[in-house]
Each structure stands twice: as structure tokens, then as C-alpha cells.
Design an enzyme around this catalytic site. Sequence first.
Site, PDB file in Angstrom:
ATOM      1  N   SER A  89       0.795  -1.233   0.000  1.00 43.66           N
ATOM      2  CA  SER A  89       0.000   0.000   0.000  1.00 43.66           C
ATOM      3  C   SER A  89       0.823   1.277   0.000  1.00 43.66           C
ATOM      4  O   SER A  89       0.291   2.342  -0.297  1.00 43.66           O
ATOM      5  CB  SER A  89      -0.955   0.021   1.196  1.00 43.66           C
ATOM      6  OG  SER A  89      -0.261   0.281   2.394  1.00 43.66           O
ATOM      7  N   LYS A 116       0.674   4.644   6.594  1.00 43.91           N
ATOM      8  CA  LYS A 116      -0.022   5.501   5.624  1.00 43.91           C
ATOM      9  C   LYS A 116       0.542   6.912   5.688  1.00 43.91           C
ATOM     10  O   LYS A 116       1.306   7.257   6.578  1.00 43.91           O
ATOM     11  CB  LYS A 116      -1.535   5.563   5.925  1.00 43.91           C
ATOM     12  CG  LYS A 116      -2.221   4.223   6.012  1.00 43.91           C
ATOM     13  CD  LYS A 116      -2.240   3.479   4.699  1.00 43.91           C
ATOM     14  CE  LYS A 116      -2.785   2.067   4.881  1.00 43.91           C
ATOM     15  NZ  LYS A 116      -2.550   1.229   3.731  1.00 43.91           N
TER      16      LYS A 116
END
Length: 190
Positions: free
Chosen positions: A39, A109
Site C-alpha cells: 500500500s 499511511k
Amino acid sequence: MLRFIKEIASWTAYILSAVAIGLAINTFVFQPTQIVGCSMESTFYENDKIMVNKLIHTFRSEPDYGDIVIIDSRVNRDRTIKDDLMDSLKYNAITSMFTKEKQDVLWIKRVIGKAGDTLEYIDGTLYRNGEALQEDYIKEPMRFFPEGKVVVPEGCIYVMGDNRNASLDSRMIGAIPLDHVIGKFAFKFN
């Protein structure tokens, strides 16, 4: 024999003290960990080893735009000190060498929005408070964003992976409470 027992007790006390200090540092200051998943490509790749600065969590600080943070994705429950201790034992680079357990609740993230920000996606560009974001770090143009505008609630941040089309992030689970920000990326090592 008594001297031998005293020597063993002394060494045991030193070892237990070192373990306690190491656990405290790992839980509240710095923690090595390993990237799981794709990700954050092209910034990080599977199995990259990074150091996490946990002082942001310890002192309840708010991260800045663009910071790379580690979050607890279980946003619908409160975090406790027990979570901090268990996560520091379970999700670090040292224990990951000995276990094949996948890291499923702690995600890495990038901070896109902070409390009060309005985010929207128009014609392939992400806007924050009406200004287009320059995101040179994303792997490819994003194909999904919730319809309409997203307003980040008080006490929260909005995060997304750099590989937007292969990332579970705030677009799916919502804004991240600040107490769920576990740490901030410090540096990569191998």
C-alpha cells in the site's frame, strides 16, 4: 554455593532490568518494524525495515501533512496501554523474523488531512480545502475516492497509502482518531 546463587541472582536482575528498559523504549520511544503489503509503494516495499518514532503517540502530538504514520486500523474501539504493550511485542522487526504472523491491524499511511479539512477528488486530482495537492510520491493516479466531500472530524486525521489503488485506508475505515496514531516513520534500515 551461596556466592554462586548471589551471582546468578545478580545476573538475573541485570537481564530483567535490560529487558524492562528495552520494552519501555520499544513501547514508548522507538520501535523497529517491517513493512507488510504494497500500500505504500513506491515509497516502501514489502519487507523493508523501518524505525518508528513513537514519541508522537506517547505525547499525543498531531502529525503534519505528508507525514508517514503508523496507525491502529481498529478505529471503532478505544486504545489502551495494554494495546501499546502488546503491539510493541507483536509488531516489531525482531519478532517478525521468528514468526510468520501477518500484521493486520497496524497500517503505515501518509497524512492527507487534519481536523477541519475538506477533501475532495475532482477530475483525477485530490483537493484539500480547495487547493490541489501536489503528490509526487503516489505510485499511480487514484481511481477511488468517496463521493462528494469528506470533512475530517475534530481529533482525527485522514490517511491514504501512496499506492492508492491497492491501499486500505481512511477511504474505507474513515478518519483516524489521534490516539490511534501509533508512531511516525523515522528512517529505513536493512
